[in-house]
Design an enzyme around this catalytic site. Structure first.
Site, mmCIF file in Angstrom:
data_model
loop_
_atom_site.group_PDB
_atom_site.id
_atom_site.type_symbol
_atom_site.label_atom_id
_atom_site.label_comp_id
_atom_site.label_asym_id
_atom_site.label_seq_id
_atom_site.Cartn_x
_atom_site.Cartn_y
_atom_site.Cartn_z
ATOM 1 N N ARG A 90 -1.296 -25.215 10.922
ATOM 2 C CA ARG A 90 -0.636 -25.164 9.432
ATOM 3 C C ARG A 90 -0.339 -26.576 8.835
ATOM 4 N NH1 ARG A 90 5.225 -23.251 9.950
ATOM 5 N NH2 ARG A 90 5.790 -24.111 12.215
ATOM 6 N N LYS A 110 2.175 -30.035 5.362
ATOM 7 C CA LYS A 110 2.593 -28.941 6.562
ATOM 8 C C LYS A 110 2.930 -27.514 5.813
ATOM 9 C CE LYS A 110 5.442 -28.422 10.455
ATOM 10 N NZ LYS A 110 6.237 -28.650 11.210
ATOM 11 N N ASP A 122 -0.834 -17.658 10.016
ATOM 12 C CA ASP A 122 -1.225 -17.797 8.498
ATOM 13 C C ASP A 122 -1.574 -18.961 8.009
ATOM 14 O OD1 ASP A 122 1.327 -18.455 8.417
ATOM 15 O OD2 ASP A 122 2.040 -16.639 7.664
ATOM 16 N N GLY A 123 -1.207 -19.965 8.695
ATOM 17 C CA GLY A 123 -1.395 -21.388 8.237
ATOM 18 C C GLY A 123 -0.130 -21.729 7.301
ATOM 19 N N ARG A 173 4.980 -34.597 5.069
ATOM 20 C CA ARG A 173 5.353 -35.468 6.267
ATOM 21 C C ARG A 173 4.547 -36.728 6.234
ATOM 22 N NH1 ARG A 173 5.828 -32.394 11.910
ATOM 23 N NH2 ARG A 173 3.612 -32.333 11.849
ATOM 24 N N ASP A 249 2.829 -30.880 23.240
ATOM 25 C CA ASP A 249 2.166 -30.935 21.894
ATOM 26 C C ASP A 249 3.151 -31.366 20.780
ATOM 27 O OD1 ASP A 249 2.978 -28.295 22.719
ATOM 28 O OD2 ASP A 249 2.668 -27.813 20.435
HETATM 29 P P1 AMP Z 1 4.965 -25.400 17.119
HETATM 30 O O1 AMP Z 1 5.583 -24.431 18.118
HETATM 31 O O2 AMP Z 1 5.649 -25.415 15.632
HETATM 32 O O3 AMP Z 1 4.947 -26.880 17.691
HETATM 33 O O4 AMP Z 1 3.522 -24.844 17.139
HETATM 34 C C1 AMP Z 1 2.692 -24.521 18.042
HETATM 35 C C2 AMP Z 1 1.179 -24.337 17.588
HETATM 36 O O5 AMP Z 1 1.101 -23.137 16.607
HETATM 37 C C3 AMP Z 1 0.476 -25.465 16.697
HETATM 38 O O6 AMP Z 1 -0.676 -25.702 16.990
HETATM 39 C C4 AMP Z 1 0.813 -24.914 15.249
HETATM 40 O O7 AMP Z 1 -0.248 -25.644 14.299
HETATM 41 C C5 AMP Z 1 0.585 -23.608 15.392
HETATM 42 N N1 AMP Z 1 1.309 -22.793 14.362
HETATM 43 C C6 AMP Z 1 2.626 -22.557 14.302
HETATM 44 N N2 AMP Z 1 2.673 -21.842 13.348
HETATM 45 C C7 AMP Z 1 1.837 -21.406 12.785
HETATM 46 C C8 AMP Z 1 1.375 -20.645 11.615
HETATM 47 N N3 AMP Z 1 2.340 -20.015 10.576
HETATM 48 N N4 AMP Z 1 -0.062 -20.627 11.056
HETATM 49 C C9 AMP Z 1 -0.898 -21.144 12.185
HETATM 50 N N5 AMP Z 1 -0.729 -22.001 13.080
HETATM 51 C C10 AMP Z 1 0.832 -22.262 13.350
HETATM 52 MG MG MG Z 2 4.418 -28.494 17.011
#
Ligand code: AMP
Ligand code: MG
Length: 486
Positions: A90, A110, A122-123, A173, A249
């Site tokens: 996203r 973002k 949902d991105g 960002r 990540d």
């Molecule tokens: P994070 O825990 O925020 O670091 O996210 C972990 C992974 O989930 C990353 O690859 C993000 O891009 C993906 N991600 C988190 N929230 C969403 C969302 N609402 N839609 C799509 N991908 C998401």
């Molecule tokens: Mg992340």
């Protein structure tokens, strides 16, 4: 100075091999409105245009001319579990702005909609989480801690489903690069060591150009990442910051604080504090962070084993602990107002932290108050004594501290000034963020976001008019639940 249409772009990441990303443009955001804007971040880009004029670009509804948007692929260990493919699910990298000084800034949107890496998401990002990221990016900058930056938040009535129904927002960002440990892990896990080398050379070319022709440049990159991560952990530990989701990540190759989710600043000093409600086992509890940083650096080192020797990798990992210990002591010494080092300083710090924990003392307020202690009469310092009820052990500590100050020899007035430049008056406590979020989400009132942004950009100067922002949380703000959902 530049406008939206005159920014200079160079999209070097988008020129890497196609295995690195998916080419994709942001999804339109309906009825966008400006929520927040950081003039400090705008000045990094030499961007002088009025934020309202920028709205179509900041929302993702229009592309800045010259961009080549992509979503980058990466992998990672999430809570210790290997996930072979993640990526910008996203976030969309619009490209890199190059300033007149030759500075380069990766610009991401973002919450800009789905990509190949969205999995079931949902991105989108919700307004609540973009406010948290916006404020903390700028707060960390104010504290002098390496971090990605935030330029703007744009809100929209578009509904987004989380635990409850919320609304969508986009955040712009900025970072020198968004490359993560997990980006290296992705290619290494597929045995594409050629692409690990390509990625490492990309980072070295942009951020360590003097190493470009050096034979041991990959070793140097790993050492640099190891040291920067160790230093970042010391910065977090001494300011009382818990990241909450230290997955590989979310670890920046440049040692920046990256991906603000359920982070928290300590109120009472509690090493066991878990800020992420989803972190059942406490893997990312406050006190675990330096160890997790090392675990993550070790995963990064493994991903480089195709381009450097095991011996070199081990040597780089071995630099981490001493670098952390050294910087931690250095920063804690400064927090105590010490300008010299003695063998007993580590023990003095450890005893103090144990007392703060035992008596559940507010971490930020304590160090700010400590600057009022007088060398000659440390025992009588009522302004710090009041944090401890009936604590003869604290009095013992205070006399040891007073004696140490005398040996250090810096005068009270000068020391107070030094201490107030390293012990912030304001940090972004959860209750302060939550209050700004509530008035934005419930009342459409964004004034508190701007007030916090401005206050936290200089956390050292305590303004009597804003003394309430230095307070420990009120009852309602003590146990706010913050989870990964964003
Ligand atoms: P994070 O825990 O925020 O670091 O996210 C972990 C992974 O989930 C990353 O690859 C993000 O891009 C993906 N991600 C988190 N929230 C969403 C969302 N609402 N839609 C799509 N991908 C998401
Ligand atoms: Mg992340």
């Amino acid at each position: 100075m530049a406008t939206a249409t005159s920014l200079q772009w160079d999209n070097s990441y988008a020129r890497l091999p196609e295995e690195f990303f998916e080419r994709i443009a942001p999804t339109a955001l309906p009825d966008p409105h400006l929520v927040a804007f950081s003039p400090d971040a705008a000045s990094l880009l030499e961007l002088s245009e009025d934020p309202i004029g920028l709205l179509p670009f900041l929302s993702g509804n229009q592309l800045f001319p010259g961009t080549d948007p992509i979503a980058a692929v990466y992998a990672g260990h999430q809570f210790g579990v290997w996930v072979p493919r993640l990526g910008d699910g996203r976030a969309i990298l619009l490209g890199e702005v190059v300033t007149s000084q030759g500075d380069r800034w990766d610009i991401q949107i973002k919450g800009g909609g789905q990509t190949r890496y969205s999995r079931f998401g949902d991105g989108r990002a919700v307004l609540r989480s973009t406010i948290r990221e916006f404020l903390c990016s700028e707060a960390m900058t104010g504290l002098g801690i390496p971090t990605t930056r935030a330029l703007s938040i744009v809100g929209s009535p578009e509904p987004v489903e989380r635990e409850t129904l919320e609304t969508a927002a986009t955040l712009i960002r900025l970072a020198p690069t968004h490359v993560r440990f997990g980006t290296f892990q992705f290619f290494a896990s597929r045995r594409r060591h050629d692409l690990v080398g390509t990625l490492a050379d990309h980072i070295i070319g942009h951020h360590f150009p003097t190493w470009v022709d050096a034979e041991n440049r990959y070793a140097d990159l790993l050492i640099e990442a190891s040291l920067r991560t160790a230093h970042l952990m010391a910065d977090w530990m001494t300011v009382g910051f818990a990241h909450g989701v230290m997955n590989t990540d979310n670890m920046s190759i440049l040692g920046l604080t990256l991906d603000y989710g359920p982070y928290g600043f300590l109120d009472n000093y509690d090493p066991q504090h878990i800020c992420n409600h989803s972190d059942d086992g406490g893997r990312y509890a406050f006190a675990n962070q330096p160890g997790v940083g090392l675990w993550n650096v070790t995963r990064l080192a493994e991903s480089l084993l195709g381009v450097l020797s095991e011996e070199t990798a081990v040597a780089a990992i071995d630099r981490y602990r001493p670098a952390f210990e050294e910087r931690f002591l250095e920063l804690m010494g400064r927090k105590l107002g010490l300008t010299t080092r003695e063998d007993g300083d580590g023990a003095l710090v450890a005893r103090l932290l144990a007392l703060l924990q035992e008596h559940r003392v507010d971490y930020t307020r304590f160090f700010r108050a400590l600057s009022t202690v007088k060398q000659s009469s440390a025992k009588a310092a009522a302004s710090v004594r009041r944090f401890f009820e009936e604590a003869p052990t604290f009095d013992d500590w205070l006399s040891a501290y007073g004696a140490r100050l005398q040996r250090d020899g810096v005068g009270d007035v000068e020391r107070r000034e030094l201490m107030n430049r390293v012990n912030p008056a304001y940090v972004l406590r959860n209750w302060l963020a939550e209050r700004a979020i509530r008035s934005a989400v419930d009342d459409g009132d964004f004034a508190e976001i701007e007030r916090l942004r401005s206050l936290l950009s200089d956390p050292w100067t305590a303004d009597p008019a804003n003394i309430a922002y230095t307070d420990s949380p009120p009852e309602w703000g003590r146990h706010l639940i913050v989870s990964c959902s964003s």
